[in-house]
Design a protein around this motif. Structure first.
Motif, PDB file in Angstrom:
ATOM      1  N   GLU A   1      -5.502   0.771 -10.905  1.00 55.45           N
ATOM      2  CA  GLU A   1      -5.947  -0.207  -9.922  1.00 55.45           C
ATOM      3  C   GLU A   1      -6.854   0.388  -8.841  1.00 55.45           C
ATOM      4  O   GLU A   1      -7.355  -0.335  -7.990  1.00 55.45           O
ATOM      5  N   THR A   2      -7.030   1.691  -8.855  1.00 55.76           N
ATOM      6  CA  THR A   2      -7.848   2.347  -7.829  1.00 55.76           C
ATOM      7  C   THR A   2      -9.003   3.090  -8.494  1.00 55.76           C
ATOM      8  O   THR A   2      -8.786   3.808  -9.475  1.00 55.76           O
TER       9      THR A   2
ATOM     10  N   GLU B   1     -12.451   7.174  -5.637  1.00 55.31           N
ATOM     11  CA  GLU B   1     -11.742   7.067  -4.361  1.00 55.31           C
ATOM     12  C   GLU B   1     -10.592   8.070  -4.289  1.00 55.31           C
ATOM     13  O   GLU B   1     -10.400   8.763  -3.281  1.00 55.31           O
ATOM     14  N   THR B   2      -9.843   8.158  -5.372  1.00 55.40           N
ATOM     15  CA  THR B   2      -8.708   9.087  -5.425  1.00 55.40           C
ATOM     16  C   THR B   2      -9.182  10.534  -5.294  1.00 55.40           C
ATOM     17  O   THR B   2      -8.636  11.318  -4.502  1.00 55.40           O
TER      18      THR B   2
ATOM     19  N   SER C   1      -4.546   5.021  -3.830  1.00 50.88           N
ATOM     20  CA  SER C   1      -5.585   4.622  -2.888  1.00 50.88           C
ATOM     21  C   SER C   1      -5.741   5.693  -1.820  1.00 50.88           C
ATOM     22  O   SER C   1      -4.838   6.502  -1.581  1.00 50.88           O
ATOM     23  N   ARG C   2      -6.875   5.711  -1.171  1.00 49.36           N
ATOM     24  CA  ARG C   2      -7.083   6.643  -0.069  1.00 49.36           C
ATOM     25  C   ARG C   2      -6.023   6.443   1.016  1.00 49.36           C
ATOM     26  O   ARG C   2      -5.471   7.416   1.539  1.00 49.36           O
TER      27      ARG C   2
ATOM     28  N   ASN D   1       0.810  -1.222   0.000  1.00 41.75           N
ATOM     29  CA  ASN D   1       0.000   0.000   0.000  1.00 41.75           C
ATOM     30  C   ASN D   1       0.842   1.270   0.000  1.00 41.75           C
ATOM     31  O   ASN D   1       0.295   2.372   0.116  1.00 41.75           O
TER      32      ASN D   1
ATOM     33  N   GLY E   1       0.668   4.006  -5.428  1.00 47.37           N
ATOM     34  CA  GLY E   1      -0.644   4.170  -6.048  1.00 47.37           C
ATOM     35  C   GLY E   1      -1.431   5.348  -5.511  1.00 47.37           C
ATOM     36  O   GLY E   1      -0.905   6.213  -4.805  1.00 47.37           O
TER      37      GLY E   1
ATOM     38  N   ASP F   1      -3.686   5.881 -11.819  1.00 54.24           N
ATOM     39  CA  ASP F   1      -3.679   4.582 -11.153  1.00 54.24           C
ATOM     40  C   ASP F   1      -4.833   3.737 -11.688  1.00 54.24           C
ATOM     41  O   ASP F   1      -5.995   3.978 -11.367  1.00 54.24           O
TER      42      ASP F   1
END
Length: 333
Positions: A126-127, A131-132, A95-96, A90, A93, A124
């Motif tokens: 993958e996210t 969310e971003t 992600s949050r 994690n 990327g 990204d």
């Protein structure tokens, strides 16, 4: 130093920004890095660009120390998030989780309570984009980020982000940070027209094409010792495609144009990108203070239509315009 709005936002930035991708924390000693930052400040530069991934977070740390004692309100500090900064899955990327943790590290290293612009360093896949964008919006609400932007996103990716932000009532991105120079004009086909319509400004990196447009690389000759072309840490993989004799020969043919204008080759290159009205700022880097002082002289230079045509005539056959020729996202800086 001249100033421009960052896109259609109210934020003013110096049209020459100082960036520390290839130098601070890796290529040069800290004393030299600090001297370059102070030279930029002395020349009127107020906008400084970095990223958490540069030199494995050391670049942010060096910049934070170099700017210590400066009036924070008089600076625009930009950084980025996406690339790995630690070994965890994690720790990369958009992600949050990664965004929320990364901003804390960046603020600590930069020694500031907020950054003026926080940029998604790459797209990204993958996210979820929602969310971003929600995470970025939350950082704006918390006061840790004033504006959000992206770096090296394609036009369709930018358009998706703008649509989602509008639908969700989130802060819109105000900028994109692409590679752009006389030799690399990929953004002109799709990114710039979209950005003009939607109010984004470009903060362009490598306006001197990794040093190729200074004219120091000569056709038929080995690159100078110590140059980026022979230093993998200095970004040589990004300029290999430009170190061809046909490109280098045409770059040499720009020298009379620069001389007629009383400009160095580097100044001509930086001035050229600033002729594009969608460019809010051009990022320059340096390993020596005199390089900073030389490059900032491009601020305010106006190139008339005849000069721009002559440049196009010289470089036309070697200019990269096709987006399909860009390197893959995993190999970009």
């Amino acid at each position: 130093m001249d100033f421009r709005h960052l896109g259609r936002s109210g934020l003013m930035v110096s049209e020459i920004s100082y960036g520390n991708w290839l130098t601070h924390g890796s290529q040069v000693e800290e004393d030299a890095a600090v001297a370059c930052v102070h030279a930029a400040l002395d020349e009127g530069v107020t906008t400084f660009d970095t990223a958490d991934a540069y030199a494995e977070t050391r670049a942010e740390d060096v910049l934070g120390r170099a700017l210590k004692g400066q009036r924070r309100e008089g600076l625009e500090i930009f950084t980025k998030v996406f690339w790995p900064t630690a070994p965890g899955r994690n720790d990369r990327g958009l992600s949050r989780k990664h965004i929320m943790e990364s901003i804390e590290g960046s603020l600590r290293r930069l020694r500031t309570d907020y950054v003026d612009l926080y940029q998604a360093h790459r797209f990204d896949v993958e996210t979820p984009l929602e969310e971003t964008l929600r995470a970025f919006d939350d950082l704006v609400r918390q006061g840790k980020v004033l504006y959000v932007g992206v770096s090296e996103w394609r036009a369709d990716e930018i358009a998706r982000a703008l649509k989602i932000a509008d639908e969700m009532g989130l802060d819109r991105i105000v900028s994109n940070q692409p590679q752009y120079s006389m030799l690399w004009r990929v953004i002109e086909e799709e990114v710039v027209p979209l950005s003009e319509r939607e109010g984004l400004g470009q903060i362009v990196w490598s306006p001197i094409a990794q040093g190729v447009l200074t004219g120091k690389y000569l056709p038929g000759q080995a690159p100078p010792a110590g140059s980026r072309a022979v230093d993998e840490a200095g970004g040589s993989r990004f300029i290999k495609g430009l170190l061809k004799d046909d490109v280098l020969t045409r770059v040499q043919d720009l020298k009379p144009i620069a001389a007629e204008l009383g400009l160095t080759m580097a100044q001509l290159a930086v001035a050229w990108v600033l002729q594009n009205p969608n460019v809010s700022s051009a990022i320059v880097g340096a390993s020596r203070p005199e390089q900073v002082r030389d490059n900032v002289k491009a601020s305010g230079v106006k190139l008339d239509a005849d000069v721009l045509r002559r440049i196009d005539d010289v470089l036309g056959p070697v200019v990269v315009r096709d987006p399909a020729k860009t390197v893959s996202p995993s190999k970009r800086p």
